[in-house]
Design a protein around this motif. Structure first.
Motif, PDB file in Angstrom:
ATOM      1  N   ALA A  21      53.336  38.409  51.751  1.00 52.88           N
ATOM      2  CA  ALA A  21      53.763  37.008  51.740  1.00 52.88           C
ATOM      3  C   ALA A  21      52.710  36.122  52.402  1.00 52.88           C
ATOM      4  N   ALA A  22      52.167  36.575  53.515  1.00 51.30           N
ATOM      5  CA  ALA A  22      51.117  35.814  54.198  1.00 51.30           C
ATOM      6  C   ALA A  22      49.859  35.743  53.338  1.00 51.30           C
ATOM      7  N   HIS A  23      49.502  36.861  52.730  1.00 54.87           N
ATOM      8  CA  HIS A  23      48.282  36.915  51.914  1.00 54.87           C
ATOM      9  C   HIS A  23      48.402  36.072  50.653  1.00 54.87           C
ATOM     10  N   SER A  28      41.467  30.522  48.913  1.00 53.22           N
ATOM     11  CA  SER A  28      40.011  30.485  49.062  1.00 53.22           C
ATOM     12  C   SER A  28      39.662  30.852  50.499  1.00 53.22           C
ATOM     13  N   GLY A  29      38.369  30.905  50.771  1.00 57.21           N
ATOM     14  CA  GLY A  29      37.910  31.208  52.124  1.00 57.21           C
ATOM     15  C   GLY A  29      38.420  30.210  53.158  1.00 57.21           C
ATOM     16  N   ALA A  30      38.692  28.996  52.726  1.00 57.48           N
ATOM     17  CA  ALA A  30      39.188  27.967  53.641  1.00 57.48           C
ATOM     18  C   ALA A  30      40.570  28.313  54.190  1.00 57.48           C
ATOM     19  N   ASP A  31      41.337  29.108  53.436  1.00 60.45           N
ATOM     20  CA  ASP A  31      42.683  29.495  53.857  1.00 60.45           C
ATOM     21  C   ASP A  31      42.687  30.703  54.796  1.00 60.45           C
ATOM     22  N   PHE A  32      41.559  31.373  54.904  1.00 64.89           N
ATOM     23  CA  PHE A  32      41.505  32.638  55.640  1.00 64.89           C
ATOM     24  C   PHE A  32      41.867  32.506  57.121  1.00 64.89           C
ATOM     25  N   PRO A  33      41.360  31.512  57.861  1.00 64.57           N
ATOM     26  CA  PRO A  33      41.738  31.409  59.282  1.00 64.57           C
ATOM     27  C   PRO A  33      43.239  31.255  59.498  1.00 64.57           C
ATOM     28  N   ALA A  34      43.918  30.497  58.640  1.00 60.37           N
ATOM     29  CA  ALA A  34      45.375  30.343  58.768  1.00 60.37           C
ATOM     30  C   ALA A  34      46.073  31.675  58.506  1.00 60.37           C
ATOM     31  N   TYR A  35      45.575  32.423  57.547  1.00 59.42           N
ATOM     32  CA  TYR A  35      46.114  33.763  57.246  1.00 59.42           C
ATOM     33  C   TYR A  35      45.984  34.669  58.467  1.00 59.42           C
ATOM     34  N   LEU A  90      28.652  37.640  49.539  1.00 60.13           N
ATOM     35  CA  LEU A  90      29.676  37.179  50.474  1.00 60.13           C
ATOM     36  C   LEU A  90      29.749  35.660  50.480  1.00 60.13           C
ATOM     37  N   LEU A  91      28.609  35.010  50.519  1.00 60.68           N
ATOM     38  CA  LEU A  91      28.581  33.549  50.506  1.00 60.68           C
ATOM     39  C   LEU A  91      29.237  33.011  49.229  1.00 60.68           C
ATOM     40  N   ALA A  92      28.901  33.611  48.102  1.00 58.37           N
ATOM     41  CA  ALA A  92      29.509  33.189  46.835  1.00 58.37           C
ATOM     42  C   ALA A  92      31.031  33.356  46.892  1.00 58.37           C
ATOM     43  N   HIS A  93      31.486  34.460  47.455  1.00 60.04           N
ATOM     44  CA  HIS A  93      32.925  34.703  47.559  1.00 60.04           C
ATOM     45  C   HIS A  93      33.581  33.684  48.488  1.00 60.04           C
ATOM     46  N   GLN A  94      32.952  33.402  49.604  1.00 67.92           N
ATOM     47  CA  GLN A  94      33.512  32.443  50.554  1.00 67.92           C
ATOM     48  C   GLN A  94      33.546  31.030  49.980  1.00 67.92           C
ATOM     49  N   GLN A  95      32.682  30.768  49.021  1.00 66.52           N
ATOM     50  CA  GLN A  95      32.672  29.466  48.351  1.00 66.52           C
ATOM     51  C   GLN A  95      33.645  29.412  47.176  1.00 66.52           C
ATOM     52  N   LYS A  97      33.650  31.370  44.469  1.00 62.37           N
ATOM     53  CA  LYS A  97      33.022  31.656  43.176  1.00 62.37           C
ATOM     54  C   LYS A  97      33.414  33.011  42.591  1.00 62.37           C
ATOM     55  N   THR A  98      34.038  33.876  43.412  1.00 64.26           N
ATOM     56  CA  THR A  98      34.462  35.190  42.921  1.00 64.26           C
ATOM     57  C   THR A  98      35.875  35.491  43.402  1.00 64.26           C
ATOM     58  N   ASP A  99      36.560  36.337  42.641  1.00 59.81           N
ATOM     59  CA  ASP A  99      37.877  36.798  43.061  1.00 59.81           C
ATOM     60  C   ASP A  99      37.716  38.065  43.912  1.00 59.81           C
ATOM     61  N   PHE A 100      38.846  38.592  44.401  1.00 61.88           N
ATOM     62  CA  PHE A 100      38.805  39.737  45.307  1.00 61.88           C
ATOM     63  C   PHE A 100      38.154  40.955  44.657  1.00 61.88           C
TER      64      PHE A 100
END
Length: 141
Positions: A21-23, A28-35, A90-95, A97-100
């Motif tokens: 549920a949390a995940h 995007s990477g912007a949501d990661f700190p809240a997760y 990693l940078l592309a993923h954090q931006q 540009k890629t899924d998991f």
């Protein structure tokens, strides 16, 4: 016998359903700190994610461990690590540009075997197959 609901409260024993549920809120990477904050409140102390199949194991107090299970069919991890390529992927993923799965495939191709998220240190550490640190990132608060 102590009811499960009481044990969960006493030991802060999180469940796969709570973790999923949390995940599900991460887009995007912007949501990661809240997760990270949310699962920390559930009692997660750290977790390991394995590139080979996307399984994560979440650890809490009292030896509490919750595996999420494989997320995809096993993929092969390169024996040699290409840290520069990994950082670019990693940078592309954090931006966003890629899924998991694409990110995990990129990790495998670059020789990254797993990553470990530590709630206390607010770090994400990536490792190669030999257990060597490839990169340690601070998780923004």
């Amino acid at each position: 016998m102590v009811p499960a609901a009481i044990l969960i409260k006493i030991y802060n024993m999180f469940t796969v359903a709570q973790l999923k549920a949390a995940h599900s809120k991460v887009r995007s990477g912007a949501d990661f700190p809240a997760y990270i904050r949310e699962i920390g409140k559930l009692g997660v102390r750290w977790y390991d994610t394995f590139v080979i199949d996307g399984n994560s194991i979440y650890y809490g107090e009292g030896d509490h461990a919750v595996p999420t299970g494989a997320r995809y069919a096993s993929i092969s991890i390169a024996d040699n690590c290409d840290a520069a390529q990994f950082r670019a992927d990693l940078l592309a993923h954090q931006q966003g540009k890629t899924d998991f799965f694409t990110f995990c495939s990129d990790c495998a191709r670059s020789g990254v075997d797993k990553w470990v998220i530590c709630m206390d240190a607010l770090t994400c550490t990536y490792y190669d197959k030999a257990g060597n640190e490839v990169l340690v990132e601070m998780i923004p608060q």
